[in-house]
Design a protein around this motif. Structure first.
Motif, PDB file in Angstrom:
ATOM      1  N   GLY A  61       0.852  -1.196   0.000  1.00  0.00           N
ATOM      2  CA  GLY A  61       0.000   0.000   0.000  1.00  0.00           C
ATOM      3  C   GLY A  61       0.882   1.238   0.000  1.00  0.00           C
ATOM      4  O   GLY A  61       1.957   1.232   0.592  1.00  0.00           O
ATOM      5  N   GLN A  62       0.440   2.296  -0.645  1.00  0.00           N
ATOM      6  CA  GLN A  62       1.261   3.501  -0.732  1.00  0.00           C
ATOM      7  C   GLN A  62       0.379   4.681  -1.127  1.00  0.00           C
ATOM      8  O   GLN A  62      -0.767   4.480  -1.510  1.00  0.00           O
ATOM      9  N   ASP A  63       0.958   5.891  -1.041  1.00  0.00           N
ATOM     10  CA  ASP A  63       0.176   7.037  -1.513  1.00  0.00           C
ATOM     11  C   ASP A  63       0.275   7.112  -3.038  1.00  0.00           C
ATOM     12  O   ASP A  63       1.096   6.428  -3.654  1.00  0.00           O
ATOM     13  N   ILE A  64      -0.594   7.925  -3.651  1.00  0.00           N
ATOM     14  CA  ILE A  64      -0.710   7.852  -5.111  1.00  0.00           C
ATOM     15  C   ILE A  64       0.551   8.350  -5.814  1.00  0.00           C
ATOM     16  O   ILE A  64       0.869   7.869  -6.898  1.00  0.00           O
ATOM     17  N   GLY A  65       1.275   9.263  -5.191  1.00  0.00           N
ATOM     18  CA  GLY A  65       2.522   9.739  -5.802  1.00  0.00           C
ATOM     19  C   GLY A  65       3.513   8.597  -5.955  1.00  0.00           C
ATOM     20  O   GLY A  65       4.143   8.423  -7.008  1.00  0.00           O
ATOM     21  N   SER A  66       3.646   7.793  -4.890  1.00  0.00           N
ATOM     22  CA  SER A  66       4.574   6.667  -4.934  1.00  0.00           C
ATOM     23  C   SER A  66       4.135   5.646  -5.972  1.00  0.00           C
ATOM     24  O   SER A  66       4.943   5.110  -6.728  1.00  0.00           O
ATOM     25  N   GLN A  67       2.823   5.379  -5.997  1.00  0.00           N
ATOM     26  CA  GLN A  67       2.344   4.354  -6.915  1.00  0.00           C
ATOM     27  C   GLN A  67       2.503   4.792  -8.376  1.00  0.00           C
ATOM     28  O   GLN A  67       2.893   4.000  -9.235  1.00  0.00           O
ATOM     29  N   ALA A  68       2.223   6.064  -8.641  1.00  0.00           N
ATOM     30  CA  ALA A  68       2.368   6.573 -10.006  1.00  0.00           C
ATOM     31  C   ALA A  68       3.798   6.373 -10.480  1.00  0.00           C
ATOM     32  O   ALA A  68       4.059   5.891 -11.588  1.00  0.00           O
ATOM     33  N   ARG A  69       4.752   6.746  -9.631  1.00  0.00           N
ATOM     34  CA  ARG A  69       6.151   6.641 -10.007  1.00  0.00           C
ATOM     35  C   ARG A  69       6.542   5.175 -10.229  1.00  0.00           C
ATOM     36  O   ARG A  69       7.158   4.819 -11.209  1.00  0.00           O
TER      37      ARG A  69
END
Lengths: 334, 540
Positions: free
Chosen positions: B410-418
């Motif tokens: 699980g992660q925030d969307i910034g991390s997942q996008a990258r």
């Protein structure tokens, strides 16, 4: 020699302030650079988040955004640009709100100081009161009961207390508004505005202060028990002083010393760290601002909040030093 | 004016009777229309609109995430009723030539911008030109737009090089806002402050914006469609804590919120409250997202179709809807959601829930179980919100049963996008993807091999490429015969369902939760994202 003379005449408190100021600037600069570099370790940047939130993106829209936010520049260039802006007292522009960071922080600051200052003030007052009562009745059932209660408060998460307060006072009883820092869209003034603010403030302030109340009460209790055993207290008691006068005149100053030291540290924590209570109560404070900025990778805002927090921590610690000197002049002479 | 004193007395009576009604109405259920006699709309009052997150701008000219409030201030050429039939907004009449290459619009006369200037065809021409340049979807929608002619102040002619069957539906206020040319005349449109305090022609004017807190919109008294708007003011309030949003509905602090703005576990409880109404209409234009697993086909295991088929055999969509979504979701194996009724293919997945079939596929593919019962391991990335957290845990257990060890991240969307779109350091990701108003906009991007672009969210994340699908996708984008276009999309869905480059799971049900005192809020295809000119309060 002359300088020494001046310093002596200006009084020891000025020395404290001057001492704080001389290390404040390099400390703050170091904090800024470290913050900047640490933030780079986060995966993803503001443009990734903006694109994800948009629900649609193209190569062109993404590169346009990178240019607009300056994120297309190399890291060293970004840091240099940030420091040079900072030297001109410019905190930059938020990537999320598209407004100058200084304006955004200025809009949040009054509510933040109100909540944090109010909570800390309440905690100190209640802590002193409860701590004094417990110390003077140490070992009796009231002391035991209060100790148990404070332990319970100390170990209960603030957000849970907050949620329960909302359920009871907002949902069931309808006494206080459940969220926000003021009624939106009304142009209140004078007493009505004050009342409105107080109604919004009371629950988040209490929820935030409970933990610290427990800490301070226990600190005061421990110190005061120690103080009450000392000879000068015995002398005062022999003089026939009323127990309440005894505590008020002779014991409380001593008991305040650890509280002031710890509260100085707590204020720094609270400014950016009241995020949970701010979120639960929808309080538009700096903690939530910092948290939202972190999720949005809005580094100008985040750096601005961190910078302001570090300045405030330095300032408050200087203030705490001065206060300690007033409480116990021996500290200054050492 | 139709606003005499007689009528205001009648309205008063309507208000009274509506106030006396709730007891008898508590049996009213979600989605039922006309359960309250609407009577005549009543003027006045402030509506509080609850937002789970704050839009970055108040105008969706170049940032589609800003569309939630945009249409209230800035209008489009057309609006759409619940069945997507177009109605005029800033256009009064329009024709499309049979070859689909020429569009003629007659513009509404007597419309003024909020600053008092007249609205003309120059505004339309500038807006469409700008949308083509700066709007992430506008680039695609208006890709074939070669010429915008303005024969006079009140007509616009668009000439296309190739047909664009999804052009008309794209002309709504939220998707293609018409902005004032005189405000934008000079400089970079992206830097223009109009996006923060828009001047439009809409029923509401920009009032005040306290960042991270609230936005106030005030009634536009000079709106071209009197007596609308009925509301005096809209307060859009940002409440980021999900629990706090439930409380806001319970205490009456919020009048309305959309896309199920409360924790799913609260839905049934809130539905019992007599003050609240659960509405499912108003999502034709922006249908609920499809929740799916996107496979990274560059992964050696996931690149093999039999592995993906095996994973598909481990998915029980009804169970997911029931357990993870508290029953507030619909199973959907297709990348096109049922809400997009014209295109949706309702046939079931060719790989029904069948653990034995999954085990056999994996055995045959050469992945025997090891001593711990596992065959191989995969990562599963997801945005760290509560529902995705539960879904990831659910999938971990289900795939674990087939011998696939899933590591959830699980992660925030910034991390997942990258991680997913730039670094491509992922095996599977959980995503919630919007079909938007047409699959050419919302679905094509996911499967078209030419849309595999690193660093761009919502591109072809799986790295899927099939020449047949590519051809179908390119053909449907210029197909003028609606029936043939639907057939093309049916074929695309059939292939995707078979080849499972992504595994579509469920469509969460989106509810608009509204206080019963608020009426007329979900009468258009875009519901709460629309201009709310028809919304009114039966009591102040």
């Amino acid at each position: 020699m002359i300088k020494d003379h001046v310093m002596k005449r200006a009084g020891p408190w000025l020395r404290v302030v001057a001492g704080s100021a001389s290390f404040a600037l390099p400390t703050i600069l170091g904090i800024v650079i470290l913050n900047f570099l640490f933030l780079q370790l986060l995966p993803g940047d503001a443009v990734d988040v903006l694109a994800m939130r948009s629900g649609s993106a193209t190569v062109e829209s993404i590169s346009a955004l990178r240019v607009q936010t300056g994120l297309d520049q190399p890291l060293s260039g970004q840091l240099a640009a940030y420091l040079s802006r900072l030297a001109h007292f410019d905190l930059g522009v938020s990537t999320q709100y598209h407004l100058p960071v200084a304006d955004i922080i200025a809009a949040r600051l009054p509510d933040t100081l109100l909540l944090v200052g109010g909570a800390l003030g309440l905690a100190v007052v209640l802590g002193l009161l409860l701590g004094s009562v417990m110390a003077s009745l140490a070992g009796r059932w009231i002391d035991r009961m209060l100790s148990g209660l404070l332990m319970l408060i100390y170990s209960t998460p603030g957000f849970w207390i907050g949620l329960m307060m909302i359920l009871l006072f907002s949902v069931k009883l309808g006494l206080f508004p459940s969220a926000g820092s003021a009624t939106i869209g009304t142009r209140l003034s004078g007493l009505a505005a004050l009342y409105d603010k107080a109604a919004h403030l009371i629950m988040p302030m209490t929820a935030l202060s409970l933990f610290y109340t427990a800490v301070y009460a226990r600190l005061v209790r421990a110190t005061m028990i120690d103080v009450l055993r000392q000879d000068f207290i015995l002398a005062a008691r022999a003089k026939g002083l009323h127990p309440v006068t005894l505590i008020r005149r002779h014991a409380i100053r001593n008991a305040l010393i650890p509280v002031v030291t710890v509260a100085g540290i707590h204020l720094g924590n609270l400014l950016g760290g009241a995020v949970v209570v701010e979120t639960v109560f929808g309080w538009p404070g700096m903690g939530r601002l910092a948290f939202d900025a972190l999720l949005s990778r809005d580094f100008p805002v985040l750096l601005g909040v961190l910078l302001l927090s570090s300045i405030l921590v330095v300032a408050v610690n200087a203030l705490a030093d001065v206060l300690l000197g007033w409480l116990d002049p021996r500290i200054l002479t050492e | 004016m139709a606003f005499g004193t007689n009528i205001s007395r009648r309205r008063f009576v309507v208000g009274l009777s509506a106030a006396a009604l709730p007891i008898g109405l508590s049996a009213g259920r979600a989605g039922e229309q006309g359960s309250i006699p609407d009577g005549e709309p009543r003027r006045g009052g402030t509506m509080t609109f609850l937002l789970p997150y704050e839009p970055p701008f108040l105008l969706s000219l170049f940032n589609p995430a800003s569309l939630v409030l945009s249409a209230k201030m800035t209008e489009g050429l057309l609006e759409f009723d619940r069945s997507m039939t177009p109605r005029g907004q800033l256009a009064t009449d329009w024709t499309v030539s049979p070859d689909g290459l020429t569009y003629r619009f007659a513009l509404r006369r007597g419309v003024r911008w909020h600053d008092g200037r007249d609205f003309t065809s120059a505004d339309v021409a500038f807006s469409l030109r700008t949308l083509k340049k700066v709007h992430p979807r506008g680039r695609l929608t208006f890709a074939n737009l070669a010429e915008i002619a303005t024969p006079n102040d009140h007509s616009v002619v668009l000439r296309l090089t190739r047909p664009t069957p999804f052009l008309l539906p794209a002309l709504s206020a939220e998707e293609s806002p018409i902005v004032p040319y005189h405000v934008y005349r000079d400089g970079d449109p992206l830097a223009n402050p109009n996006a923060l305090s828009p001047i439009g022609t809409g029923p509401f004017k920009f009032g005040e914006w306290s960042r991270g807190n609230y936005v106030i919109l005030e009634r536009n008294p000079d709106y071209w469609d009197p007596p609308r708007p009925y509301l005096d003011r809209i307060v859009a309030r940002v409440i980021s804590d999900p629990q706090q949003r439930s409380v806001a509905f319970e205490t009456g602090t919020a009048d309305v919120g959309y896309r199920t703005p409360v924790p799913l576990r609260d839905v049934e409880r809130l539905r019992q409250l007599p003050t609240l109404e659960f509405e499912t209409a108003g999502y034709t234009y922006s249908p609920p997202n499809i929740t799916c697993i996107e496979f990274n086909l560059d992964n050696p295991h996931l690149g093999r179709i039999e592995i993906r088929q095996a994973i598909a055999h481990m998915i029980d969509r009804d169970k997911i809807a029931e357990v993870v979504y508290f029953g507030q979701a619909v199973a959907c194996p297709s990348p096109i959601v049922p809400e997009l009724a014209a295109f949706h293919d309702s046939s079931p997945s060719p790989y029904p829930f069948d653990p034995d079939a999954a085990a056999k596929l994996l055995d045959d593919a050469g992945y025997p179980r090891n001593r711990d019962g596992m065959r191989f391991s995969l990562t599963l990335d997801y945005p760290a919100d509560e529902t995705f957290h539960h879904l990831a845990a659910f999938l971990r257990v289900m795939l674990g049963r087939a011998g696939i060890w899933v590591k959830t991240r699980g992660q925030d969307i910034g991390s997942q996008a990258r991680r997913v779109y730039t670094d491509r350091a992922f095996d599977m990701q959980l995503a919630s993807l919007s079909n938007l108003f047409d699959p050419a906009i919302g679905v094509q991007r996911l499967f078209w091999s030419k849309n595999y672009v690193k660093g761009v969210p919502f591109s072809n994340a799986t790295h899927y490429g099939n020449p047949l699908v590519d051809k179908l996708l390119e053909d449907q984008a210029v197909e003028t015969d609606p029936a043939r276009r639907v057939a093309q999309w049916r074929e695309i869905q059939r292939i995707i369902l078979h080849e499972v480059p992504d595994l579509n799971l469920v469509m969460p049900r989106w509810y608009t939760i509204a206080n019963r005192r608020l009426k007329g809020h979900s009468d258009t295809a875009d519901g709460l994202e629309g201009n709310l000119a028809h919304a009114y309060l039966v009591e102040k």
